[in-house]
Design a protein around this motif. Sequence first.
Motif, PDB file in Angstrom:
ATOM      1  N   PRO A  80    -122.265 -92.783 -41.205  1.00  0.00           N
ATOM      2  CA  PRO A  80    -122.167 -94.071 -40.520  1.00  0.00           C
ATOM      3  C   PRO A  80    -120.865 -94.227 -39.752  1.00  0.00           C
ATOM      4  CG  PRO A  80    -121.798 -94.337 -42.873  1.00  0.00           C
ATOM      5  CD  PRO A  80    -122.144 -92.903 -42.661  1.00  0.00           C
ATOM      6  N   TYR A  81    -119.890 -93.353 -39.995  1.00  0.00           N
ATOM      7  CA  TYR A  81    -118.586 -93.490 -39.356  1.00  0.00           C
ATOM      8  C   TYR A  81    -118.021 -92.112 -39.017  1.00  0.00           C
ATOM      9  CZ  TYR A  81    -118.044 -93.519 -44.437  1.00  0.00           C
ATOM     10  OH  TYR A  81    -118.185 -93.271 -45.771  1.00  0.00           O
ATOM     11  N   ARG A  82    -116.778 -92.092 -38.536  1.00  0.00           N
ATOM     12  CA  ARG A  82    -116.171 -90.830 -38.094  1.00  0.00           C
ATOM     13  C   ARG A  82    -116.024 -89.846 -39.239  1.00  0.00           C
ATOM     14  NH1 ARG A  82    -111.584 -90.639 -40.557  1.00  0.00           N
ATOM     15  NH2 ARG A  82    -110.308 -92.497 -40.822  1.00  0.00           N
ATOM     16  N   CYS A 105    -113.071 -92.496 -31.102  1.00  0.00           N
ATOM     17  CA  CYS A 105    -111.677 -92.124 -31.355  1.00  0.00           C
ATOM     18  C   CYS A 105    -111.437 -90.659 -31.035  1.00  0.00           C
ATOM     19  CB  CYS A 105    -111.292 -92.438 -32.806  1.00  0.00           C
ATOM     20  SG  CYS A 105    -112.441 -91.828 -34.044  1.00  0.00           S
ATOM     21  N   ASP A 106    -112.379 -89.798 -31.397  1.00  0.00           N
ATOM     22  CA  ASP A 106    -112.194 -88.369 -31.169  1.00  0.00           C
ATOM     23  C   ASP A 106    -112.356 -88.007 -29.696  1.00  0.00           C
ATOM     24  OD1 ASP A 106    -111.531 -87.806 -33.704  1.00  0.00           O
ATOM     25  OD2 ASP A 106    -113.341 -86.680 -34.225  1.00  0.00           O
ATOM     26  N   VAL A 107    -113.272 -88.701 -29.015  1.00  0.00           N
ATOM     27  CA  VAL A 107    -113.463 -88.398 -27.592  1.00  0.00           C
ATOM     28  C   VAL A 107    -112.208 -88.791 -26.826  1.00  0.00           C
ATOM     29  CG1 VAL A 107    -114.838 -88.868 -25.547  1.00  0.00           C
ATOM     30  CG2 VAL A 107    -115.947 -88.665 -27.775  1.00  0.00           C
ATOM     31  N   ARG A 108    -111.675 -89.959 -27.148  1.00  0.00           N
ATOM     32  CA  ARG A 108    -110.430 -90.370 -26.477  1.00  0.00           C
ATOM     33  C   ARG A 108    -109.302 -89.395 -26.799  1.00  0.00           C
ATOM     34  NH1 ARG A 108    -111.716 -95.751 -27.792  1.00  0.00           N
ATOM     35  NH2 ARG A 108    -112.580 -96.733 -25.952  1.00  0.00           N
ATOM     36  N   ALA A 109    -109.298 -88.935 -28.052  1.00  0.00           N
ATOM     37  CA  ALA A 109    -108.245 -87.994 -28.447  1.00  0.00           C
ATOM     38  C   ALA A 109    -108.320 -86.726 -27.611  1.00  0.00           C
ATOM     39  CB  ALA A 109    -108.380 -87.660 -29.926  1.00  0.00           C
ATOM     40  N   CYS A 144     -99.952 -86.667 -41.784  1.00  0.00           N
ATOM     41  CA  CYS A 144    -100.376 -87.522 -40.673  1.00  0.00           C
ATOM     42  C   CYS A 144    -100.483 -86.704 -39.394  1.00  0.00           C
ATOM     43  CB  CYS A 144     -99.418 -88.692 -40.498  1.00  0.00           C
ATOM     44  SG  CYS A 144     -97.687 -88.222 -40.468  1.00  0.00           S
ATOM     45  N   ASN A 145     -99.580 -85.719 -39.223  1.00  0.00           N
ATOM     46  CA  ASN A 145     -99.628 -84.891 -38.025  1.00  0.00           C
ATOM     47  C   ASN A 145    -100.866 -84.006 -38.016  1.00  0.00           C
ATOM     48  OD1 ASN A 145     -96.285 -84.798 -38.661  1.00  0.00           O
ATOM     49  ND2 ASN A 145     -96.952 -85.363 -36.617  1.00  0.00           N
ATOM     50  N   PHE A 146    -101.170 -83.446 -39.181  1.00  0.00           N
ATOM     51  CA  PHE A 146    -102.260 -82.484 -39.209  1.00  0.00           C
ATOM     52  C   PHE A 146    -103.621 -83.142 -39.022  1.00  0.00           C
ATOM     53  CE2 PHE A 146     -99.077 -80.162 -42.012  1.00  0.00           C
ATOM     54  CZ  PHE A 146     -98.531 -79.513 -40.919  1.00  0.00           C
ATOM     55  N   VAL A 147    -103.782 -84.360 -39.538  1.00  0.00           N
ATOM     56  CA  VAL A 147    -105.087 -85.010 -39.360  1.00  0.00           C
ATOM     57  C   VAL A 147    -105.177 -85.733 -38.023  1.00  0.00           C
ATOM     58  CG1 VAL A 147    -105.528 -85.291 -41.814  1.00  0.00           C
ATOM     59  CG2 VAL A 147    -104.418 -87.138 -40.540  1.00  0.00           C
ATOM     60  N   CYS A 148    -104.036 -85.956 -37.372  1.00  0.00           N
ATOM     61  CA  CYS A 148    -104.048 -86.700 -36.122  1.00  0.00           C
ATOM     62  C   CYS A 148    -104.820 -85.922 -35.065  1.00  0.00           C
ATOM     63  CB  CYS A 148    -102.624 -86.949 -35.637  1.00  0.00           C
ATOM     64  SG  CYS A 148    -102.593 -87.831 -34.068  1.00  0.00           S
ATOM     65  N   PRO A 149    -105.767 -86.572 -34.378  1.00  0.00           N
ATOM     66  CA  PRO A 149    -106.531 -85.825 -33.380  1.00  0.00           C
ATOM     67  C   PRO A 149    -105.753 -85.552 -32.097  1.00  0.00           C
ATOM     68  CG  PRO A 149    -107.258 -88.104 -33.436  1.00  0.00           C
ATOM     69  CD  PRO A 149    -106.251 -87.945 -34.541  1.00  0.00           C
ATOM     70  N   THR A 150    -104.565 -86.145 -31.940  1.00  0.00           N
ATOM     71  CA  THR A 150    -103.812 -85.885 -30.717  1.00  0.00           C
ATOM     72  C   THR A 150    -102.514 -85.114 -30.957  1.00  0.00           C
ATOM     73  OG1 THR A 150    -102.475 -87.889 -30.711  1.00  0.00           O
ATOM     74  CG2 THR A 150    -104.652 -88.052 -29.728  1.00  0.00           C
ATOM     75  N   CYS A 151    -102.089 -84.953 -32.198  1.00  0.00           N
ATOM     76  CA  CYS A 151    -100.865 -84.189 -32.458  1.00  0.00           C
ATOM     77  C   CYS A 151    -101.107 -82.731 -32.071  1.00  0.00           C
ATOM     78  CB  CYS A 151    -100.482 -84.266 -33.937  1.00  0.00           C
ATOM     79  SG  CYS A 151     -99.462 -85.683 -34.322  1.00  0.00           S
ATOM     80  N   VAL A 203    -100.697 -93.438 -21.087  1.00  0.00           N
ATOM     81  CA  VAL A 203    -101.666 -93.670 -22.176  1.00  0.00           C
ATOM     82  C   VAL A 203    -100.942 -93.653 -23.515  1.00  0.00           C
ATOM     83  CG1 VAL A 203    -103.608 -92.608 -20.978  1.00  0.00           C
ATOM     84  CG2 VAL A 203    -102.157 -91.210 -22.449  1.00  0.00           C
ATOM     85  N   TYR A 204    -101.576 -94.266 -24.506  1.00  0.00           N
ATOM     86  CA  TYR A 204    -101.106 -94.077 -25.871  1.00  0.00           C
ATOM     87  C   TYR A 204    -101.603 -92.719 -26.352  1.00  0.00           C
ATOM     88  CZ  TYR A 204    -100.467 -99.167 -26.243  1.00  0.00           C
ATOM     89  OH  TYR A 204    -100.073-100.450 -26.074  1.00  0.00           O
ATOM     90  N   ALA A 205    -100.866 -92.103 -27.235  1.00  0.00           N
ATOM     91  CA  ALA A 205    -101.379 -90.883 -27.858  1.00  0.00           C
ATOM     92  C   ALA A 205    -101.976 -91.219 -29.214  1.00  0.00           C
ATOM     93  CB  ALA A 205    -100.290 -89.838 -27.981  1.00  0.00           C
ATOM     94  N   CYS A 206    -102.453 -92.450 -29.364  1.00  0.00           N
ATOM     95  CA  CYS A 206    -103.137 -92.862 -30.592  1.00  0.00           C
ATOM     96  C   CYS A 206    -104.474 -93.404 -30.154  1.00  0.00           C
ATOM     97  CB  CYS A 206    -102.328 -93.937 -31.306  1.00  0.00           C
ATOM     98  SG  CYS A 206    -103.160 -94.624 -32.750  1.00  0.00           S
ATOM     99  N   THR A 207    -105.511 -93.155 -30.931  1.00  0.00           N
ATOM    100  CA  THR A 207    -106.813 -93.658 -30.536  1.00  0.00           C
ATOM    101  C   THR A 207    -107.417 -94.545 -31.617  1.00  0.00           C
ATOM    102  OG1 THR A 207    -108.002 -91.757 -31.414  1.00  0.00           O
ATOM    103  CG2 THR A 207    -107.202 -91.581 -29.156  1.00  0.00           C
ATOM    104  N   GLY A 208    -106.607 -94.871 -32.601  1.00  0.00           N
ATOM    105  CA  GLY A 208    -107.064 -95.808 -33.624  1.00  0.00           C
ATOM    106  C   GLY A 208    -108.030 -95.243 -34.635  1.00  0.00           C
ATOM    107  N   CYS A 209    -108.005 -93.917 -34.831  1.00  0.00           N
ATOM    108  CA  CYS A 209    -108.947 -93.340 -35.800  1.00  0.00           C
ATOM    109  C   CYS A 209    -108.532 -93.671 -37.220  1.00  0.00           C
ATOM    110  CB  CYS A 209    -109.072 -91.832 -35.618  1.00  0.00           C
ATOM    111  SG  CYS A 209    -107.640 -90.884 -36.160  1.00  0.00           S
ATOM    112  N   GLY A 210    -107.246 -93.948 -37.412  1.00  0.00           N
ATOM    113  CA  GLY A 210    -106.791 -94.359 -38.735  1.00  0.00           C
ATOM    114  C   GLY A 210    -106.694 -93.248 -39.749  1.00  0.00           C
ATOM    115  N   ARG A 211    -106.807 -91.994 -39.315  1.00  0.00           N
ATOM    116  CA  ARG A 211    -106.753 -90.893 -40.289  1.00  0.00           C
ATOM    117  C   ARG A 211    -105.389 -90.811 -40.968  1.00  0.00           C
ATOM    118  NH1 ARG A 211    -110.091 -88.450 -36.186  1.00  0.00           N
ATOM    119  NH2 ARG A 211    -112.111 -87.894 -37.057  1.00  0.00           N
ATOM    120  N   CYS A 212    -104.326 -91.149 -40.203  1.00  0.00           N
ATOM    121  CA  CYS A 212    -102.991 -91.062 -40.822  1.00  0.00           C
ATOM    122  C   CYS A 212    -102.821 -92.103 -41.921  1.00  0.00           C
ATOM    123  CB  CYS A 212    -101.899 -91.171 -39.760  1.00  0.00           C
ATOM    124  SG  CYS A 212    -102.036 -92.599 -38.688  1.00  0.00           S
TER     125      CYS A 212
END
Lengths: 248, 271, 372
Positions: free
Chosen positions: C78-80, C128-132, C274-281, C344-353
């Motif tokens: 149901p979610y990411r 969130c992932d597409v934006r990332a 937080c870096n490793f799960v971040c989709p943009t790091c 742009v922000y390098a955050c997409t609000g995925c909240g993984r961190c």
Amino acid sequence: MKIGIFSLSCCEGCSVQFLNLEEKILDLLKHFGIENFRLAKEYNEMPVDIAFVEGTPTNREEILKLLKIRKDCNVLVALGTCAVTGGVSAMVNTMSKKEAMEVYGGFPPEMPVDPKPLDYYVDVDYHLYGCPFSKEELMELITSIILGKKYKDKEYSVCVECSLRENNCLLDQGYLCLGPITRGGCKALCPSNGKPCLGCRGPYEDANIKGHIKVLQDIGFSKEEIIEALSLFSYEKLKEVIGWLKEE
Amino acid sequence: MNNLYLPFLAEIKEIREETPDTKTFVISAPLKFKPGQFVELSVFGYGEAPISISGGNGECIELTIRAVGNVTNKIHRMKVGDYVGIRGPFGNGWPIEKVEGKNLLIAAGGIGLAPLKPVIEHVCQNRDKFKEVTLLYGARKPSLMLFKYKFDEWSKHMNLLLTVDEPENGWKGHVGVVTTLCDKIKHVSDTITLMCGPPIMMKYTSMVLIELGFPPSEIYLSLERNMKCGIGICGHCAVGGVYVCKDGPVFSLNRAIRFIEKPHEVQGVLD
Amino acid sequence: MLFNPLKTNNEIFITNYGINFTKIVNSVMNMGVKIAKNRISEFLDYLRRRYVLYAPIEKDGISKIGKIESVSEIAFLPYRTKISVKPIFFPPEEKFFKFQKKDGWFELEDYLLQIDEEEKAIFGLRGCDVRALEVLDRYMLSEFQDPYYRKRRENTLIIGLSCDYPRESCFCTAFGGMIPNRYDLWFTDIGSHYFVDIGSEKGRELVNSEFFEEATKEDEAKKIRKINTVEMEINRRTKIDLCEIKKCAQEIKKKANDPIWEELGKLCLSCGKCNFVCPTCHCFDVKDVTNIDGSEGERIRAWDSCHLYEYAKTSAENFRKERKARVRYRIYDKFVFPVMRYGVYACTGCGRCNEVCPAGINIRDVLRRLIS
């Protein structure tokens, strides 16, 4: 080059780990002669170029042995947790002498010296962390020595390698895991197999130990549980912070 | 697809001892470069290190290297005829075009003279394009000074101000840190300063120059960071939103002091 | 949608980066289509036969995007996913090349040539992932291009899916909501069917297949209702407004000496999660690994983290010794520096961190404090 593997008080698990290198030992023998290895050889010679010392001195004889090894080698490597942090043996330092005598049943008759890390007594050139040490790191160190590269201790925690392996975090599941403060390099062997990190590699320099104590307290662990966990392998290195926690 | 991470092999053609811990390597790399740019030097098995180019003739480049890390220590043990890897050149380089028709002050400390050597050579060859030129160079000891064999030639074209922190036998020149020579600079107005050296030297020299009336927008410094990729992706050289590898390594002091994360090299300047 | 940070210069972005994206069609002009849920497996199998198919999979409680051999492997969540799509294009460890000593000379073997040139289709990606991916494209494919990333990234078809409900840590509505503005197809669950938005020519070709039928006005209304419900739920939890991108970045920039960094520095354990799960790091370290005598080896890049002690160390100095400086650097590198550089922000609000931080540092709370 000649290498020697020496044992002070310990379980000799690190010597066994050397034998566990299996086919890599043949690689090693192309470059080194193993001159001194009580567990695997009958005749032992000195001096050696690289001395790997496991365990920690627990009596005067062993201190002298260590000093002599230092004198007769070029490079001294503290092999495994006991040599690096005092290890499990150093747990005895958490008790009073009377308590310790009760545990050991009055044996040995003469109270031994407090177990300390090797670098308390002698200059140590390299540290190989872990109980037992990691085979990959040993090969990395030996390669570095052969190629004349600097071998650097890992300045990051077990968490780094654990999250790169995409493991489920054991802290989230309520385990007392010491991953965040323990030096990486083991490829997060225990957490990858569902067991929390016991901190056998000791804390790394930059570890935020007070921060992690707070995290563990927030999860619900008592002061005593945390002190016990921190004392298991690294009492000698964490004495100060353990003292602070007791006072708090 | 052009793979920017893949070095090309280059032969060490010549090795010159500069000081006890620094050597200049002439490397067969037909690179066109701007003074102040750097290359990523590979010693296979030891890794890569960013090294600024200290000279070149279109067929070879010169790299003046102090032995401090794995790569640099290993290349010091290498011989003529050995092979290394090169990527680059990277970075923006010194703004020489801005200096033409103006006075030039070159301020260097220690190994920081290496990236400025191509500028000095350019000045010597095109002397009429510049007005007054001063080279201010400080080293810890006289024996640690780079390119001493060039000083005679350079002094024909510019005013050389040399200083050492600790004099050794035979040293008759000035003793003291670089800043103690600053009041000997004869030209202040219409002067562009190009500076490279240890962070602490750049910091205090900047402060003194500003006090003497050099505007921060006319002072340029070259920053040193741990560039792993050289192309602004790996993140290691990022400071305050700029990548030292591709936006720099040369920045005007005016810009550097306004980075959100103030670089150590200019901390305290105009605070 | 509240706002889309990536809307700026979209066209320039496509031409500059030269990635083989299909041309964007104006989806407003085209009524969407729909696909019955009982035909979705058939459609995915059809995709799998034409493309190398990637989709969410779940194993041992870890959900991630993986290569699909059979449609039954796909996890309809149901979610990411827990792990982002990043490793597909930028794996944790990448071998650049192999070197081998031969008579004083070195032979190099470029591993780039071994990366498959495959046409990928990724099904089930979230906003969130597409934006990332768009953010990663900016870092990796700007003036200098990362060839390894590019080779994997090229020819990738994106078939997104709206979330049915958010995870606890999600806050994508602060960055424009669940639907990004670049995709090939976008699926939204509307009960018996998925409503399908068409985002590109390639996407349009796909919906011409037998599985799709024309959607009605009512279907579209259902889709909008669905999106609104979920986004309202996210908004209710998030309560941050980052819409005015330049203004927010300015606001955060002013807080460089705020006491918050000291506080966070005490909490942060520098574990780098937080870096490793971040989709943009996208930071990495480069190292050589050799055999015992150095006669052959490989140059490898591995993910690195700006929270680690040695990240900003040079031969002379460590430029971010203090933990608080490292914590601040990461927040700035998400919300200030990329705004200055790319808008742009390098955050997409995925909240993984938020989800993985052992110290409980919540980026939403940090932002709320910085922007208030």
